[in-house]
Design a protein around this motif. Structure first.
Motif, PDB file in Angstrom:
ATOM      1  N   GLY A  99       0.799  -1.214   0.000  1.00  0.00           N
ATOM      2  CA  GLY A  99       0.000   0.000   0.000  1.00  0.00           C
ATOM      3  C   GLY A  99       0.831   1.262   0.000  1.00  0.00           C
ATOM      4  O   GLY A  99       0.355   2.328  -0.397  1.00  0.00           O
ATOM      5  N   CYS A 100       2.093   1.159   0.477  1.00  0.00           N
ATOM      6  CA  CYS A 100       2.982   2.314   0.559  1.00  0.00           C
ATOM      7  C   CYS A 100       4.412   1.824   0.469  1.00  0.00           C
ATOM      8  O   CYS A 100       4.766   0.803   1.068  1.00  0.00           O
ATOM      9  CB  CYS A 100       2.760   3.051   1.875  1.00  0.00           C
ATOM     10  SG  CYS A 100       3.947   4.367   2.205  1.00  0.00           S
ATOM     11  N   LEU A 139       0.838   1.093   5.122  1.00  0.00           N
ATOM     12  CA  LEU A 139      -0.497   1.671   5.012  1.00  0.00           C
ATOM     13  C   LEU A 139      -1.533   0.608   5.352  1.00  0.00           C
ATOM     14  O   LEU A 139      -1.572  -0.461   4.746  1.00  0.00           O
ATOM     15  CB  LEU A 139      -0.738   2.191   3.595  1.00  0.00           C
ATOM     16  CG  LEU A 139      -2.096   2.873   3.361  1.00  0.00           C
ATOM     17  CD1 LEU A 139      -2.172   4.186   4.144  1.00  0.00           C
ATOM     18  CD2 LEU A 139      -2.331   3.114   1.874  1.00  0.00           C
ATOM     19  N   PHE A 160       2.060   5.609  -3.152  1.00  0.00           N
ATOM     20  CA  PHE A 160       0.825   4.950  -2.729  1.00  0.00           C
ATOM     21  C   PHE A 160       0.128   4.425  -3.982  1.00  0.00           C
ATOM     22  O   PHE A 160      -0.698   5.128  -4.586  1.00  0.00           O
ATOM     23  CB  PHE A 160      -0.069   5.931  -1.975  1.00  0.00           C
ATOM     24  CG  PHE A 160       0.542   6.476  -0.711  1.00  0.00           C
ATOM     25  CD1 PHE A 160       0.310   5.861   0.508  1.00  0.00           C
ATOM     26  CD2 PHE A 160       1.376   7.597  -0.746  1.00  0.00           C
ATOM     27  CE1 PHE A 160       0.876   6.349   1.679  1.00  0.00           C
ATOM     28  CE2 PHE A 160       1.939   8.099   0.412  1.00  0.00           C
ATOM     29  CZ  PHE A 160       1.704   7.471   1.626  1.00  0.00           C
ATOM     30  N   VAL A 168      -4.792   6.814  -1.207  1.00  0.00           N
ATOM     31  CA  VAL A 168      -4.921   6.950   0.249  1.00  0.00           C
ATOM     32  C   VAL A 168      -6.318   7.470   0.554  1.00  0.00           C
ATOM     33  O   VAL A 168      -6.834   8.342  -0.157  1.00  0.00           O
ATOM     34  CB  VAL A 168      -3.887   7.942   0.817  1.00  0.00           C
ATOM     35  CG1 VAL A 168      -3.957   7.970   2.343  1.00  0.00           C
ATOM     36  CG2 VAL A 168      -2.478   7.587   0.360  1.00  0.00           C
TER      37      VAL A 168
END
Length: 493
Positions: A25-26, A397, A430, A434
């Motif tokens: 996610g990150c 994340l 990302f 987000v």
């Protein structure tokens, strides 16, 4: 706030190991993938639990699990044992202010290194014996000196003025039995050892030890201490050689010096991948001048950072030190054995490796007026920062918010009204966007990063701290310790 836990958007990313959904996610540009303890993976894989923790305790939140503390200490002890050296570890309390650390260190049979009156009073109130405490504060006002002397904790004398202040305390109120002290040595600067603000020269301490003050009945010189900047084991070996000479001189004058304390600076590594670390610096040194595309904030270089990847850490580091020559043809381990000296140390960061992480809530997505994407977190930059310029580990994340934005490369910013109020100074990717309410986790922050510089500016409350243990996750009480509280039931409330 109502949160909806979800895990979609965690697709494959070529910069992370396949199947490691927590990391997709990150990621940094380029990635610097943190080592994650099993307990961290378990919590971060549960979005509902992460969101509930922030709902209950606020954002940011420091989550601790001190299970790795014993493992980290055992790594050092095993090496010392194999070299025939007696080792005693005092965990640096300044690295993490929670009472949970005090409890965990004491339960593991480790000592505590304290740097203030409040740190000392807290550990004593929690039932830690004075024999298991060393007072190394850089500045020691009279109340701290008095408490150290009254309790019998090991007091490290930093300089001649401090020694004179102790003499004055004893003159006002004689002590029986004598109280233990160690003398902080400032090693002679050389090509190996740099200058230091801490301590006095060996000749100064020899003169003092032979004076009326140094020979008073109320004090007993039990050891030599030094505090060096950096992580070079050969610098420690050089200083150890000089400390051995001072021990010999003190013993010949009748002082029962029985240990040498090398302070802290025992390294750890946040990253397993040396290639990632090298790739980051290659990218850093050749980054774009365009602030909308640069690796760091507006292309500003990072000048002073912790070495987040190191090959020689903890046990290997200590083996290198003990195997180094401290005199021609004499290894450190052999010199210590010959004199029957105990080796002491006061690590902080390396003992807290794997013991904590910081969670924060996403509250906004915006851009600067010249087009740099920003992700606003409910925290400030002092809540994940040491004396280093940046924290160079990729965040995680956790999807706990609503509708995600489009994919974005952005910087994390915080609550202070400052243009460069950056949580991290490098750009993050990302791939799935987000959402407001998503949780951003900063891994492995227990050592210094949570507490050493934290600020409550703007009257924003400091982060809460919780400790994870057999009874679940409980809030750590930092601000007050009930007097005479039994050790066994002081479990983190």
């Amino acid at each position: 706030m109502t949160t909806t836990a979800r895990t979609e958007g965690l697709g494959t990313d070529d910069a992370v190991s396949e199947g490691d959904g927590l990391r997709t996610g990150c990621r940094g540009i380029p990635s610097l993938s943190a080592r994650l303890e099993p307990w961290m993976r378990e919590l971060l894989a549960d979005p509902t639990a992460c969101a509930a923790l922030l709902e209950e305790h606020g954002s940011p939140l420091n989550v601790h699990d001190f299970g790795a503390l014993t493992r980290n200490a055992d790594e050092l002890t095993a090496v010392a044992d194999s070299e025939g050296v007696a080792l005693r570890i005092f965990v640096a309390r300044k690295a993490n202010k929670t009472l949970g650390l005090v409890r965990a260190a004491h339960a593991a049979g480790l000592g505590l290194d304290v740097g203030s009156h409040r740190e000392l009073s807290q550990v004593l109130d929690l039932g830690v014996p004075a024999d298991d405490v060393v007072v190394t504060a850089a500045i020691k006002p009279a109340p701290l000196l008095r408490l150290a002397l009254d309790s019998g904790a090991m007091l490290v004398l930093d300089n001649l003025d401090e020694a004179a202040a102790v003499y004055a305390e004893i003159a006002r109120e004689p002590l029986d039995p004598p109280r233990p002290v160690a003398l902080r040595l400032a090693p002679t600067p050389s090509d190996v050892v740099g200058p230091t603000r801490f301590g006095e020269s060996a000749s100064s301490w020899q003169s003092w030890a032979g004076s009326r003050e140094g020979s008073r009945d109320g004090l007993q010189i039990q050891g030599i201490h030094f505090h060096l900047h950096g992580y070079d084991p050969l610098a420690r070996a050089h200083a150890l050689g000089e400390a051995l000479g001072l021990v010999d001189a003190l013993r010949s004058s009748g002082h029962p010096a029985s240990f040498i304390d090398i302070g802290g600076g025992i390294p750890m590594s946040y990253l397993d991948d040396a290639e990632q670390w090298a790739a980051f610096w290659e990218a850093h040194d050749h980054q774009s001048d365009d602030p909308t595309d640069s690796l760091t904030w507006r292309g500003e270089p990072l000048r002073q950072v912790y070495p987040y990847h190191q090959q020689v850490v903890r046990g290997q580091w200590l083996r290198t030190l003990l195997g180094a020559e401290v005199q021609p043809g004499v290894r450190a381990a052999d010199a210590l054995q010959e004199r029957e000296l105990e080796l002491r140390c006061e690590p902080g960061r390396s003992m807290l490796d794997g013991c904590g992480m910081t969670l924060a809530r996403t509250v906004q997505r915006t851009t600067t007026s010249d087009g740099i994407p920003l992700i606003g977190l409910e925290m400030n930059r002092t809540q994940c920062r040491s004396t280093s310029e940046d924290f160079l580990v990729d965040p995680i994340l956790v999807r706990t918010g609503g509708e995600a934005s489009a994919p974005v490369d952005a910087f994390l910013v915080g609550a202070y009204c400052i243009e460069a109020e950056l949580i991290l100074r490098r750009r993050l990717r990302f791939p799935g966007g987000v959402a407001i309410g998503d949780v951003v986790a900063l891994p492995n922050t227990a050592g210094y990063l949570m507490h050493i510089l934290e600020s409550a500016s703007h009257q924003i409350p400091l982060a809460s701290n919780v400790v994870r243990g057999p009874g679940g996750i409980r809030r750590d009480r930092i601000d007050a310790v009930p007097p005479q509280r039994p050790w066994t039931d002081a479990a983190g409330d």
